[in-house]
Design an enzyme around this catalytic site. Structure first.
Site, PDB file in Angstrom:
ATOM      1  N   SER A  65     -18.544  11.659   1.071  1.00 27.51           N
ATOM      2  CA  SER A  65     -19.474  13.008   1.098  1.00 27.51           C
ATOM      3  C   SER A  65     -20.943  13.056   1.586  1.00 27.51           C
ATOM      4  O   SER A  65     -21.174  11.689   1.261  1.00 27.51           O
ATOM      5  CB  SER A  65     -18.431  13.975  -0.052  1.00 27.51           C
ATOM      6  OG  SER A  65     -17.274  14.387  -0.068  1.00 27.51           O
TER       7      SER A  65
HETATM    8  N1  SAH Z   1     -14.386  11.791  -3.398  1.00 27.40           N
HETATM    9  C1  SAH Z   1     -14.491  10.986  -1.844  1.00 27.40           C
HETATM   10  C2  SAH Z   1     -14.246  11.794  -0.704  1.00 27.40           C
HETATM   11  C3  SAH Z   1     -13.383  10.992   0.492  1.00 27.40           C
HETATM   12  S1  SAH Z   1     -12.974  12.601   1.496  1.00 27.40           S
HETATM   13  C4  SAH Z   1     -15.386   9.728  -1.970  1.00 27.40           C
HETATM   14  O1  SAH Z   1     -16.680   9.583  -2.659  1.00 27.40           O
HETATM   15  O2  SAH Z   1     -15.631   9.216  -0.518  1.00 27.40           O
HETATM   16  C5  SAH Z   1     -11.824  12.857   0.723  1.00 27.40           C
HETATM   17  C6  SAH Z   1     -10.173  11.942   0.474  1.00 27.40           C
HETATM   18  O3  SAH Z   1      -8.961  13.053  -0.076  1.00 27.40           O
HETATM   19  C7  SAH Z   1      -9.773  11.334   1.697  1.00 27.40           C
HETATM   20  O4  SAH Z   1      -9.318   9.772   1.439  1.00 27.40           O
HETATM   21  C8  SAH Z   1      -8.072  11.690   2.147  1.00 27.40           C
HETATM   22  O5  SAH Z   1      -7.555  10.561   2.609  1.00 27.40           O
HETATM   23  C9  SAH Z   1      -7.539  12.414   1.000  1.00 27.40           C
HETATM   24  N2  SAH Z   1      -6.642  13.238   0.596  1.00 27.40           N
HETATM   25  C10 SAH Z   1      -6.497  13.811   1.479  1.00 27.40           C
HETATM   26  N3  SAH Z   1      -5.323  14.780   1.270  1.00 27.40           N
HETATM   27  C11 SAH Z   1      -4.344  13.975  -0.124  1.00 27.40           C
HETATM   28  C12 SAH Z   1      -4.284  14.501  -0.738  1.00 27.40           C
HETATM   29  N4  SAH Z   1      -2.548  15.372  -0.789  1.00 27.40           N
HETATM   30  N5  SAH Z   1      -3.692  13.863  -2.234  1.00 27.40           N
HETATM   31  C13 SAH Z   1      -4.605  13.127  -2.311  1.00 27.40           C
HETATM   32  N6  SAH Z   1      -6.005  12.514  -1.354  1.00 27.40           N
HETATM   33  C14 SAH Z   1      -6.024  13.461  -0.052  1.00 27.40           C
END
Ligand code: SAH
Length: 215
Positions: A65
């Site tokens: 993000s």
């Molecule tokens: N907090 C992270 C944001 C990554 S983007 C950072 O700082 O980098 C969001 C993430 O959510 C992705 O890695 C994606 O694979 C994950 N995601 C999507 N759906 C999900 C679910 N149902 N359960 C767990 N993770 C999930």
């Protein structure tokens, strides 16, 4: 050992000043973001962009993000040291590291195996004591939490997560499919009419996907 040069530290300080100008005022958030080397959570090729206010690719079609989004979500949590926090979407681990640095006990769930393995190792190698889980964020994690942060765009408010939030607890969740509205939900009681919902603007997150297709 990963490097954190004077150049990185200087760029990071400038990033924090910009966050302040954008209205982030929680000193604990600003201090944590001044401390955590965001470039460690990115591919080396993206090093030059690590301290710009941009979302960047982290592999597996996912993104880290924007720093301003991490700051906003962290501030909305109104975190106190020692609180138990559940994070949905470990991704790069940057948000996780910021929460750990703020003194939270962090439990984080990722649905993609590759990211889960890579990030769990990175966090452990760098001394961030988060507990990482491979699983489905819609189901959450058994236990009860003071705070829950969802870092992917959720089409609905997952009921399992609301059940795992303590009474008096806060969930910060971007709600919507194409774009999301940032919500802060304060659980004042068990029933839905006792959830206080506040809105904090529009964002664009990668989608919260069905946990059964663990790519
Ligand atoms: N907090 C992270 C944001 C990554 S983007 C950072 O700082 O980098 C969001 C993430 O959510 C992705 O890695 C994606 O694979 C994950 N995601 C999507 N759906 C999900 C679910 N149902 N359960 C767990 N993770 C999930």
């Amino acid at each position: 050992m990963r490097q954190d040069t004077y150049k990185h530290k200087g760029l990071r300080q400038q990033m924090v000043e910009k966050l302040r100008q954008k209205g982030i005022s929680d000193e604990a958030v600003l201090q944590a973001m001044a401390a955590v080397p965001r470039h460690w959570f990115l591919d080396g090729a993206l090093d030059a962009y690590a301290y710009e206010d941009r979302a960047l690719k982290i592999g597996c079609e996912q993104t880290i993000s924007h720093p301003s989004t991490v700051a906003m979500q962290s501030q909305l949590l109104a975190l106190k040291r020692g609180m138990k926090v559940l994070e949905i979407g470990t991704g790069s681990g940057y948000q996780t590291a910021v929460l750990c640095t703020m003194g939270a006990k962090v439990f984080t769930i990722e649905r993609q195996k590759g990211l889960y393995e890579q990030t769990r190792k990175l966090l452990a190698d760098e001394g961030y004591k988060a507990r990482c889980f491979l699983g489905d964020g819609y189901q959450g994690l058994s236990g009860s939490y003071d705070r829950i942060i969802v870092t992917c765009g959720a089409p609905e408010i997952p009921s399992a997560l609301m059940a795992q939030l303590k009474t008096g607890g806060i969930m910060v969740i971007p709600l919507g499919e194409e774009e999301q509205e940032m919500l802060r939900i304060t659980k004042e009681g068990e029933s839905r009419d006792e959830w206080k919902i506040e809105k904090f603007g529009t964002y664009s997150f990668v989608p919260m996907l069905d946990g059964r297709n663990m790519g």
